[in-house]
Scaffold this motif. Structure first.
Motif, mmCIF file in Angstrom:
data_model
loop_
_atom_site.group_PDB
_atom_site.id
_atom_site.type_symbol
_atom_site.label_atom_id
_atom_site.label_comp_id
_atom_site.label_asym_id
_atom_site.label_seq_id
_atom_site.Cartn_x
_atom_site.Cartn_y
_atom_site.Cartn_z
ATOM 1 N N UNK A 116 -8.890 5.945 -5.554
ATOM 2 C CA UNK A 116 -8.676 5.086 -6.715
ATOM 3 C C UNK A 116 -7.475 4.147 -6.582
ATOM 4 N N UNK A 117 -6.889 4.063 -5.385
ATOM 5 C CA UNK A 117 -5.832 3.077 -5.176
ATOM 6 C C UNK A 117 -6.482 1.705 -4.987
ATOM 7 N N UNK A 118 -5.822 0.626 -5.413
ATOM 8 C CA UNK A 118 -6.427 -0.696 -5.179
ATOM 9 C C UNK A 118 -6.259 -1.079 -3.734
ATOM 10 N N UNK A 119 -7.299 -1.658 -3.183
ATOM 11 C CA UNK A 119 -7.243 -2.115 -1.803
ATOM 12 C C UNK A 119 -7.736 -3.552 -1.802
ATOM 13 N N UNK A 120 -6.928 -4.442 -1.253
ATOM 14 C CA UNK A 120 -7.409 -5.813 -1.112
ATOM 15 C C UNK A 120 -8.358 -5.820 0.072
ATOM 16 N N UNK A 121 -9.424 -6.601 -0.026
ATOM 17 C CA UNK A 121 -10.379 -6.599 1.078
ATOM 18 C C UNK A 121 -9.720 -7.161 2.325
ATOM 19 N N UNK A 122 -9.938 -6.507 3.441
ATOM 20 C CA UNK A 122 -9.330 -6.970 4.683
ATOM 21 C C UNK A 122 -7.917 -6.436 4.855
ATOM 22 N N UNK A 123 -7.434 -5.681 3.885
ATOM 23 C CA UNK A 123 -6.073 -5.151 3.981
ATOM 24 C C UNK A 123 -5.991 -4.087 5.066
ATOM 25 N N UNK A 124 -4.901 -4.124 5.821
ATOM 26 C CA UNK A 124 -4.734 -3.146 6.894
ATOM 27 C C UNK A 124 -3.537 -2.267 6.593
ATOM 28 N N UNK A 125 -3.738 -0.973 6.692
ATOM 29 C CA UNK A 125 -2.626 -0.041 6.522
ATOM 30 C C UNK A 125 -2.266 0.475 7.911
ATOM 31 N N UNK A 126 -0.973 0.425 8.244
ATOM 32 C CA UNK A 126 -0.539 0.796 9.589
ATOM 33 C C UNK A 126 0.437 1.961 9.551
ATOM 34 N N UNK A 127 0.278 2.879 10.500
ATOM 35 C CA UNK A 127 1.254 3.960 10.661
ATOM 36 C C UNK A 127 1.591 4.030 12.143
ATOM 37 N N UNK A 178 -12.015 -9.556 -4.353
ATOM 38 C CA UNK A 178 -10.731 -9.494 -3.667
ATOM 39 C C UNK A 178 -10.106 -8.099 -3.673
ATOM 40 N N UNK A 179 -10.312 -7.358 -4.742
ATOM 41 C CA UNK A 179 -9.638 -6.059 -4.826
ATOM 42 C C UNK A 179 -10.650 -4.999 -5.219
ATOM 43 N N UNK A 180 -10.683 -3.934 -4.455
ATOM 44 C CA UNK A 180 -11.556 -2.807 -4.771
ATOM 45 C C UNK A 180 -10.701 -1.570 -4.975
ATOM 46 N N UNK A 181 -11.323 -0.532 -5.520
ATOM 47 C CA UNK A 181 -10.646 0.766 -5.605
ATOM 48 C C UNK A 181 -11.227 1.644 -4.519
ATOM 49 N N UNK A 182 -10.373 2.297 -3.777
ATOM 50 C CA UNK A 182 -10.884 3.174 -2.716
ATOM 51 C C UNK A 182 -11.552 4.391 -3.357
ATOM 52 N N UNK A 183 -12.792 4.717 -2.953
ATOM 53 C CA UNK A 183 -13.436 5.880 -3.574
ATOM 54 C C UNK A 183 -12.890 7.202 -3.032
ATOM 55 N N UNK A 184 -12.222 7.153 -1.885
ATOM 56 C CA UNK A 184 -11.744 8.392 -1.256
ATOM 57 C C UNK A 184 -10.292 8.245 -0.820
ATOM 58 N N UNK A 185 -9.677 9.391 -0.544
ATOM 59 C CA UNK A 185 -8.354 9.410 0.076
ATOM 60 C C UNK A 185 -8.578 9.534 1.585
#
Length: 658
Positions: free
Chosen positions: A559-570, A513-520
């Motif tokens: 290294x921020x946690x990301x829930x799988x399928x999570x969408x970040x919007x700007x 369910x939750x991963x850490x992003x390897x990159x910015x």
């Protein structure tokens, strides 16, 4: 200066500027997209030294079938996998894979064999190549070069055909590729380009296609192991802390087949072995406090060792990654390199280099002989280990040096290695253990660093998995270094742990369910120029407005946690209202705080090009362009939408072609 010129200056258009504060949207639709379209899940563990596949029918998910036994196994090496070796004909066409490739190559006459292309342990190239592209080459044993993508595609195609054939034989009718969901495992510490490379090779092998990417899942090796470890029952593992380190057990008792066969429910129909996986979370987990206790999975293979720290979330038992995967090239190959260094010390580096080139098949033979003795090394061993030298080694050495191998051993100052009257290298156990030491020390050192991280408190269990975990020397080192901090546990059949976990992952990809992003990740934007805050060289004046160019607008940090399928919007708006073609460049960096896209280490990894020509003139004066990044499994998708017209464009993040 950076390799990127300012996009705003180079593209001749004013780019985009942020419109709104950032916000995160949870994508609820992502959950519903898992349809049961596939009849079977086939997982391929494509390892540095050995590979294999396993499968499960979606109707019968509690049975995992490990592929048929392969022809031509090695003495002293019992396993369900085949060596990762591939042979191409002199015309560069695929000839064979695994034992078949090795044996055929070996039986060729030396005059002929130098025209054939033989590859082994080639997977490490993807880890060690800094600037991997579709054009990266691999070097065969005879020194000739072939594109890495072709070799990987040939290997995957071989597995695809083997698996489909086994499925067809078993079902009595032809199995189509469309009925299979494929899972390929890769080390978690691989950089994004290597993970993408594996996907491209699978497309080339015909497993899936860019139009149908979800047919293939790229799974991370320690994650797959973690999924399997959650299901372990007490009788399916060995708890090193609960008994004297492997004394009174020969290594084969502890981890070998006898121990496993008796305990696991194994069905002996056909040649494949079937493992029953109960649909529960094993008893050991009842000792974990939810939300507090963690466990580490250390996946030690042939090429790399990687480790992840997970937490289990009850009641469903979803996994949450707490610390980004780390590790390095500390696999059992390191032991082979030490052996090679030892041979160079005894016989001379010049001879060993020549021998490898002139008698490549005999060199392979020598390494096979070493492999079976390597597996016999144990902490409490007292009797020496004998390694047979191929006849052509002895013969070629005499021609090369003018004296015998025996003479070389006598005059070398290597105490621990003697020449036995049966024509073998006789190594004392200490000499063998010394070959393991540098690699094992690196693993223990790396683990200590992970244990010292603040995120890594309350570790209850350490699961040691992967082929190298079969080594009693590694088991003992990990137990003595960390046994006081946590329980060190080894699943039975430890070499197949990743394979079985990868099948479970393919059956239920939502388990992680939750991963850490390897990159910015972020995009390049223009901001209003602020005197004193922005560097003067970033000033761009357009139509009387002063802009700061090259700003890195961050979507997610390393290294921020990301829930799988999570969408970040700007939301952005064109800096120039009349602009009709909007280009959004996506960048990545291993650094956490990135201010400008021109900083070192920032790489471009995607471009969204939204063409708004021909859309209605009645658009608001501040046109809103929504940009979304969805963090999926190992892939990331980006999308830009023009809010007024709903026109949109999508792109997958690409690390190989920029």
């Amino acid at each position: 200066t950076s390799s990127y010129s300012s996009p705003a200056k180079s593209l001749g258009d004013p780019g985009i500027t942020p419109l709104s504060p950032s916000h995160i949207v949870k994508d609820s639709d992502a959950e519903d997209a898992v349809e049961q379209l596939y009849l079977v899940v086939v997982a391929i563990d494509f390892g540095t030294t050995s590979s294999g596949y396993a499968y499960s029918f979606t109707k019968e998910p509690e049975c995992i079938h490990v592929m048929r036994r392969w022809e031509g196994g090695d003495p002293g090496v019992s396993n369900q996998k085949t060596p990762t070796t591939i042979l191409l004909t002199p015309e560069r066409k695929f000839h064979s894979f695994g034992y078949a490739a090795r044996d055929f190559y070996h039986d060729l006459d030396p005059t002929e064999s130098k025209h054939w292309l033989y590859f082994e342990k080639f997977k490490m190239k993807l880890h060690t190549t800094g600037n991997l592209t579709m054009e990266t080459d691999l070097t065969a044993a005879n020194g000739k070069k072939v594109k890495a993508l072709e070799i990987f595609a040939y290997a995957l195609q071989f597995f695809k055909e083997q698996a489909l054939k086994e499925l067809s034989d078993q079902g009595g009718s032809d199995f189509e590729n469309t009925e299979v969901r494929w899972v390929i495992t890769v080390p978690a510490i691989w950089k994004q380009p290597a993970k993408q490379f594996m996907r491209q090779a699978a497309y080339k092998a015909g497993m899936a296609s860019p139009e149908n990417p979800e047919q293939l899942i790229i799974a991370l090796e320690p994650e797959a192991a973690s999924i399997y470890c959650r299901k372990l029952r007490l009788h399916q593992m060995i708890d090193l802390s609960s008994r004297a380190p492997v004394n009174g057990y020969s290594p084969s008792d502890t981890i070998g087949t006898g121990f496993t066969q008796a305990k696991e429910h194994v069905r002996h129909k056909r040649q494949s072995r079937t493992f029953m996986v109960e649909n529960v979370i094993g008893e050991i987990w009842s000792e974990l406090e939810e939300g507090r206790d963690r466990y580490i999975v250390v996946d030690s293979g042939g090429g790399t060792v990687d480790m992840t720290v997970h937490q289990i979330r009850l009641p469903e038992g979803h996994l949450k990654e707490l610390y980004k995967a780390t590790g390095g090239p500390y696999g059992s190959l390191g032991v082979d390199y030490e052996f090679e260094k030892l041979l160079c010390k005894i016989f001379g580096e010049d001879f060993i280099e020549q021998f490898k080139i002139k008698r490549p098949a005999a060199w392979v033979d020598l390494m096979i002989a070493f492999e079976s003795r390597k597996r016999a090394a144990a902490p409490d061993r007292t009797n020496p280990l004998n390694i047979t030298l191929p006849f052509s080694f002895i013969d070629y050495y005499k021609k090369f040096r003018g004296h015998s191998v025996e003479h070389a051993l006598r005059k070398s100052n290597v105490d621990f290695v003697k020449w036995s009257s049966q024509g073998m290298l006789r190594m004392s156990p200490d000499a063998m253990n010394a070959l393991f030491k540098p690699t094992i020390d690196q693993i223990v050192q790396h683990l200590s660093e992970v244990f010292d991280k603040p995120e890594v408190t309350n570790v209850k269990f350490l699961f040691l998995v992967g082929g190298f975990a079969e080594s009693p020397l590694l088991q003992q080192a990990v137990q003595s270094a960390f046994g006081a901090r946590c329980r060190v546990i080894i699943p039975q059949d430890v070499g197949l742990t990743i394979l079985k976990g990868a099948v479970l992952f393919g059956l239920d990809p939502a388990v992680i369910k939750v991963r850490r992003s390897p990159l910015t990740y972020g995009v390049g934007v223009l901001n209003r120029f602020v005197e004193g805050k922005h560097p003067p060289e970033k000033l761009l004046v357009k139509d009387g407005t002063r802009w700061c160019t090259d700003v890195f607008d961050k979507f997610i940090s390393a290294d921020q946690s990301v829930a799988l399928g999570e969408t970040v919007t700007r939301s952005y708006t064109p800096a120039k209202p009349s602009q009709l073609v909007i280009v959004i460049n996506i960048y990545s960096s291993e650094q956490d705080n990135v201010g400008f896209i021109t900083e070192s280490g920032v790489k471009k990894c995607g471009t969204l090009r939204l063409d708004l020509t021909g859309t209605d003139a009645a658009v608001p004066n501040r046109r809103e362009i929504k940009t979304l990044m969805q963090f999926g499994d190992t892939e990331i998708k980006a999308m830009a939408i023009d809010v007024a017209t709903s026109k949109s464009v999508k792109v997958g993040i690409d690390f190989l072609n920029y």
